[in-house]
Design an enzyme around this catalytic site. Sequence first.
Site, PDB file in Angstrom:
ATOM      1  CB  SER A  15       8.069 -16.597  -9.461  1.00 47.81           C
ATOM      2  OG  SER A  15       7.404 -15.303  -9.117  1.00 47.81           O
ATOM      3  CB  THR A  62      10.200 -10.099 -13.894  1.00 45.17           C
ATOM      4  OG1 THR A  62      11.017  -9.939 -12.798  1.00 45.17           O
ATOM      5  CG2 THR A  62      10.274 -11.725 -14.356  1.00 45.17           C
ATOM      6  CE  LYS A  66      10.446  -5.654 -13.722  1.00 40.84           C
ATOM      7  NZ  LYS A  66      10.873  -5.298 -12.261  1.00 40.84           N
ATOM      8  CG  ASP A 102       8.844  -2.590 -10.529  1.00 42.36           C
ATOM      9  OD1 ASP A 102       8.345  -3.464  -9.618  1.00 42.36           O
ATOM     10  OD2 ASP A 102       9.694  -2.795 -11.337  1.00 42.36           O
ATOM     11  N   GLY A 130      15.727  -2.323 -15.509  1.00 43.35           N
ATOM     12  CA  GLY A 130      14.332  -1.869 -15.447  1.00 43.35           C
ATOM     13  C   GLY A 130      13.955  -1.658 -13.867  1.00 43.35           C
TER      14      GLY A 130
HETATM   15  P1  NDP Z   1      17.682  -6.019 -15.426  1.00 41.96           P
HETATM   16  O1  NDP Z   1      18.149  -7.433 -16.075  1.00 41.96           O
HETATM   17  O2  NDP Z   1      16.851  -5.017 -16.142  1.00 41.96           O
HETATM   18  O3  NDP Z   1      18.934  -5.344 -14.949  1.00 41.96           O
HETATM   19  C1  NDP Z   1      19.819  -5.864 -14.006  1.00 41.96           C
HETATM   20  C2  NDP Z   1      20.885  -5.051 -13.563  1.00 41.96           C
HETATM   21  O4  NDP Z   1      21.894  -5.712 -12.721  1.00 41.96           O
HETATM   22  C3  NDP Z   1      21.692  -4.311 -14.511  1.00 41.96           C
HETATM   23  O5  NDP Z   1      22.147  -3.171 -13.860  1.00 41.96           O
HETATM   24  C4  NDP Z   1      22.948  -5.281 -14.696  1.00 41.96           C
HETATM   25  O6  NDP Z   1      24.028  -4.259 -15.092  1.00 41.96           O
HETATM   26  C5  NDP Z   1      23.271  -5.468 -13.060  1.00 41.96           C
HETATM   27  N1  NDP Z   1      23.879  -6.927 -13.131  1.00 41.96           N
HETATM   28  C6  NDP Z   1      23.444  -7.956 -13.503  1.00 41.96           C
HETATM   29  N2  NDP Z   1      24.562  -9.132 -13.276  1.00 41.96           N
HETATM   30  C7  NDP Z   1      25.553  -8.271 -12.895  1.00 41.96           C
HETATM   31  C8  NDP Z   1      26.939  -8.695 -12.422  1.00 41.96           C
HETATM   32  N3  NDP Z   1      27.392  -9.861 -12.533  1.00 41.96           N
HETATM   33  N4  NDP Z   1      27.912  -7.819 -12.313  1.00 41.96           N
HETATM   34  C9  NDP Z   1      27.516  -6.579 -12.138  1.00 41.96           C
HETATM   35  N5  NDP Z   1      26.040  -6.044 -12.455  1.00 41.96           N
HETATM   36  C10 NDP Z   1      25.228  -7.078 -12.805  1.00 41.96           C
HETATM   37  O7  NDP Z   1      16.815  -6.164 -13.977  1.00 41.96           O
HETATM   38  P2  NDP Z   1      15.711  -5.565 -13.064  1.00 41.96           P
HETATM   39  O8  NDP Z   1      16.101  -4.160 -13.042  1.00 41.96           O
HETATM   40  O9  NDP Z   1      14.648  -5.906 -13.450  1.00 41.96           O
HETATM   41  O10 NDP Z   1      15.987  -6.264 -11.814  1.00 41.96           O
HETATM   42  C11 NDP Z   1      17.273  -6.099 -10.833  1.00 41.96           C
HETATM   43  C12 NDP Z   1      17.346  -6.722  -9.726  1.00 41.96           C
HETATM   44  O11 NDP Z   1      16.186  -5.821  -8.837  1.00 41.96           O
HETATM   45  C13 NDP Z   1      16.972  -8.091  -9.602  1.00 41.96           C
HETATM   46  O12 NDP Z   1      17.544  -8.625  -8.583  1.00 41.96           O
HETATM   47  C14 NDP Z   1      15.384  -8.009  -9.296  1.00 41.96           C
HETATM   48  O13 NDP Z   1      14.932  -9.371  -8.505  1.00 41.96           O
HETATM   49  C15 NDP Z   1      15.085  -6.757  -8.302  1.00 41.96           C
HETATM   50  N6  NDP Z   1      13.861  -6.201  -8.276  1.00 41.96           N
HETATM   51  C16 NDP Z   1      13.089  -6.194  -7.307  1.00 41.96           C
HETATM   52  C17 NDP Z   1      11.938  -5.642  -7.126  1.00 41.96           C
HETATM   53  C18 NDP Z   1      11.080  -5.952  -6.047  1.00 41.96           C
HETATM   54  O14 NDP Z   1       9.960  -5.820  -6.017  1.00 41.96           O
HETATM   55  N7  NDP Z   1      11.673  -6.164  -4.954  1.00 41.96           N
HETATM   56  C19 NDP Z   1      11.462  -4.858  -8.429  1.00 41.96           C
HETATM   57  C20 NDP Z   1      12.300  -4.836  -9.440  1.00 41.96           C
HETATM   58  C21 NDP Z   1      13.461  -5.586  -9.567  1.00 41.96           C
HETATM   59  P3  NDP Z   1      24.500  -4.361 -16.544  1.00 41.96           P
HETATM   60  O15 NDP Z   1      23.521  -3.314 -17.322  1.00 41.96           O
HETATM   61  O16 NDP Z   1      26.002  -4.014 -16.693  1.00 41.96           O
HETATM   62  O17 NDP Z   1      24.401  -5.842 -17.222  1.00 41.96           O
END
Ligand code: NDP
Length: 302
Positions: A15, A62, A66, A102, A130
């Site tokens: 991380s 994370t 979330k 966030d 999230g």
């Molecule tokens: P969640 O697990 O809550 O959500 C993941 C999301 O990605 C969902 O919309 C999911 O779709 C989609 N997803 C995952 N794998 C696939 C795939 N193979 N094909 C299509 N859709 C996919 O995670 P978070 O919302 O917490 O995080 C999402 C991203 O944002 C991460 O990469 C995280 O690192 C980044 N992030 C960065 C932050 C920063 O401070 N820079 C803060 C918060 C997040 P589905 O619902 O259909 O499964």
Amino acid sequence: MSKRVVLIGHPVAHSLSGAMQQAAFDAQGIDARYELWDRAPIALADAIAEVRGDDFLGVNITIPHKERVVPMIDRLTEEAQATGAVNTLTREGKRLVGHNTDVPGFAAALDKLVGRQKMPRQAVVLGAGGGARAVVYGLIRAGFLRIVVFNRHLHRAEGLVRHFGKSAAHMDLKAMPWHESIIESELARTKVLINATSIGLTDDVSPIPGELITGDLLVLDLIYKRTRLLRHAESAGAVANDGETMLLHQGAAAFTLWTGQPAPLEVMSQALADARAGGVTSAEGEPAGEEAAVPEAVSPAS
Ligand code: NDP
């Protein structure tokens, strides 16, 4: 006694938050240790029970917990309640308070993305987890009037839209099925594109084909690295920012909640840069994927 701060996610290896927060504690002379806890969803409740102990100063939550963590928390701040997502915990005795840093993190990232331009009014958001909830909340607060959310599983995007029903009553917030042709037509009428999926986090793939991105777009990828999506955006002449600003500012806000002190932003930013130079490239813990031959775009349904 040294205090403990933990990041609970799955996975959490490598991380960047660890490097960033530990550097901040050390720089401010705070006797605290930042730990990474890899906990699958089934083990989340036990982890939350454990962090109620006196030795814990605070917690980060994370991917993918979330939203799932919300019912396990005793009190939610206004932003945590408004988003239905929690990324930071503080303790009030044995009680846990859920925050969503966030939200300020995204506000800083949006300001940087828009720069001196007038704040746009239309956005396309890819993802409905999230992170996407903080994004949509931030866009509504920034005065956006049309936000279209695409997600692999449409029902999750629909749930997000329902969650924001009241606060979005004055504007057009829609969930749409993930079809390239629909994304293309929405992008033609938008100014801001945000990737809040984790597509591109561990593999060098893009959620959408490069041809869909035009030079007049402002593109933000929440992932903290120069993803394939961002490279497509740069080639098209669009503004392309990664998740660094959001990561830094959500971390700074969490640091202040835990310690009551202003965050040493320079130190944290430098620690992020060093961690990245050391080969850690993901925002939320996952190790970087192989830079092998990969498809241009990944089908979200695959
Ligand atoms: P969640 O697990 O809550 O959500 C993941 C999301 O990605 C969902 O919309 C999911 O779709 C989609 N997803 C995952 N794998 C696939 C795939 N193979 N094909 C299509 N859709 C996919 O995670 P978070 O919302 O917490 O995080 C999402 C991203 O944002 C991460 O990469 C995280 O690192 C980044 N992030 C960065 C932050 C920063 O401070 N820079 C803060 C918060 C997040 P589905 O619902 O259909 O499964």
